[in-house]
Design a protein around this motif. Structure first.
Motif, mmCIF file in Angstrom:
data_model
loop_
_atom_site.group_PDB
_atom_site.id
_atom_site.type_symbol
_atom_site.label_atom_id
_atom_site.label_comp_id
_atom_site.label_asym_id
_atom_site.label_seq_id
_atom_site.Cartn_x
_atom_site.Cartn_y
_atom_site.Cartn_z
ATOM 1 N N UNK A 1 9.587 3.238 0.020
ATOM 2 C CA UNK A 1 8.801 2.391 -0.857
ATOM 3 C C UNK A 1 8.475 1.090 -0.127
ATOM 4 N N UNK A 2 7.217 0.679 -0.238
ATOM 5 C CA UNK A 2 6.782 -0.566 0.391
ATOM 6 C C UNK A 2 7.260 -1.775 -0.412
ATOM 7 N N UNK A 3 7.495 -2.863 0.285
ATOM 8 C CA UNK A 3 7.833 -4.111 -0.398
ATOM 9 C C UNK A 3 6.551 -4.715 -0.947
ATOM 10 N N UNK A 4 6.701 -5.688 -1.812
ATOM 11 C CA UNK A 4 5.532 -6.387 -2.355
ATOM 12 C C UNK A 4 4.727 -7.029 -1.230
ATOM 13 N N UNK A 5 5.418 -7.591 -0.257
ATOM 14 C CA UNK A 5 4.731 -8.238 0.863
ATOM 15 C C UNK A 5 3.887 -7.229 1.658
ATOM 16 N N UNK A 6 4.445 -6.030 1.875
ATOM 17 C CA UNK A 6 3.707 -4.995 2.603
ATOM 18 C C UNK A 6 2.482 -4.527 1.802
ATOM 19 N N UNK A 7 2.660 -4.396 0.516
ATOM 20 C CA UNK A 7 1.528 -3.986 -0.330
ATOM 21 C C UNK A 7 0.450 -5.065 -0.318
ATOM 22 N N UNK A 71 1.525 2.941 -8.413
ATOM 23 C CA UNK A 71 1.665 2.949 -6.942
ATOM 24 C C UNK A 71 3.039 2.515 -6.481
ATOM 25 N N UNK A 72 4.005 2.462 -7.353
ATOM 26 C CA UNK A 72 5.345 1.968 -6.998
ATOM 27 C C UNK A 72 5.930 2.708 -5.799
ATOM 28 N N UNK A 73 5.803 4.024 -5.746
ATOM 29 C CA UNK A 73 6.423 4.829 -4.700
ATOM 30 C C UNK A 73 5.466 5.176 -3.557
ATOM 31 N N UNK A 74 4.263 4.624 -3.551
ATOM 32 C CA UNK A 74 3.284 4.967 -2.521
ATOM 33 C C UNK A 74 3.688 4.403 -1.165
ATOM 34 N N UNK A 75 3.426 5.179 -0.111
ATOM 35 C CA UNK A 75 3.613 4.645 1.241
ATOM 36 C C UNK A 75 2.302 3.984 1.666
ATOM 37 N N UNK A 76 2.272 3.436 2.868
ATOM 38 C CA UNK A 76 1.107 2.676 3.336
ATOM 39 C C UNK A 76 -0.160 3.522 3.354
ATOM 40 N N UNK A 77 -0.071 4.745 3.872
ATOM 41 C CA UNK A 77 -1.250 5.611 3.942
ATOM 42 C C UNK A 77 -1.750 5.988 2.559
ATOM 43 N N UNK A 78 -0.828 6.290 1.659
ATOM 44 C CA UNK A 78 -1.224 6.647 0.287
ATOM 45 C C UNK A 78 -1.883 5.469 -0.419
ATOM 46 N N UNK A 79 -1.344 4.268 -0.214
ATOM 47 C CA UNK A 79 -1.912 3.080 -0.839
ATOM 48 C C UNK A 79 -3.315 2.814 -0.319
ATOM 49 N N UNK A 80 -3.491 2.877 0.996
ATOM 50 C CA UNK A 80 -4.832 2.675 1.564
ATOM 51 C C UNK A 80 -5.818 3.713 1.020
ATOM 52 N N UNK A 81 -5.390 4.967 0.986
ATOM 53 C CA UNK A 81 -6.268 6.057 0.538
ATOM 54 C C UNK A 81 -6.692 5.883 -0.918
ATOM 55 N N UNK A 82 -5.756 5.521 -1.793
ATOM 56 C CA UNK A 82 -6.101 5.381 -3.205
ATOM 57 C C UNK A 82 -6.998 4.161 -3.432
ATOM 58 N N UNK A 83 -6.774 3.080 -2.694
ATOM 59 C CA UNK A 83 -7.626 1.896 -2.836
ATOM 60 C C UNK A 83 -9.032 2.208 -2.305
#
Length: 161
Positions: A1-7, A71-83
């Motif tokens: 799980x990414x930290x808030x700072x990473x997100x 998006x709580x459990x999203x990794x970096x790639x998943x977060x970028x893809x969904x955004x």
């Protein structure tokens, strides 16, 4: 799980998004060039890492009834893809199909129904009008709607002039 700072770092890398700090330390990211009234891409990103991204009814996601995925459990790639998917979706204006309008081949049609009732279907001013003698019975946007109505009421086409 990414930290808030990473997100936040990932979300800040999207120049088309504008960060909006909201109540209780949460953060929203808006897409001001949205083709829809909806502008929130990221909603209520919390310091614990919880937050939501708007996906509407995009395939591949299971949104809540408002169109958001958690998006709580999203990794970096998943977060970028969904955004990216959200921005792409909000960038595309909705396609509203034009109503099907079939121009008459020649003149009005006569339809006969129960008790030998006779109706006349005419195309005028981009609408289909159904007349009983000189009286207007109903109006329809498409020929198909008029045809369906007449069939449901037990009428059959008896002539096309």
């Amino acid at each position: 799980m990414l930290t808030i700072e990473q997100k936040i770092e990932i979300l800040d890398s999207f120049p088309e998004l504008q960060r909006k700090d909201v109540s209780l330390g949460r953060i929203n990211y808006h897409y001001e060039d949205s083709a829809y009234d909806k502008k929130n891409v990221v909603y209520h990103l919390h310091k614990n890492g919880n937050g939501y991204v708007y996906v509407g009814q995009l395939p591949g996601y299971s949104p809540d009834d408002k169109g958001f995925v958690n998006i709580r459990e999203y990794d970096a790639d998943e977060l970028r893809a969904v955004v990216e998917a959200s921005i792409s979706f909000l960038s595309t204006p909705p396609v509203v199909p034009a109503p099907k309008r079939r121009k008459p081949k020649s003149g009005p049609e006569t339809w006969t129904g129960p008790d030998d009732q006779v109706l006349e279907l005419k195309f005028e001013d981009d609408l289909w009008y159904l007349y009983t003698g000189l009286n207007l019975e109903s109006a329809f946007e498409t020929y198909e709607e008029a045809e369906q109505y007449l069939a449901e009421e037990g009428f059959v086409r008896t002539s096309a002039r």
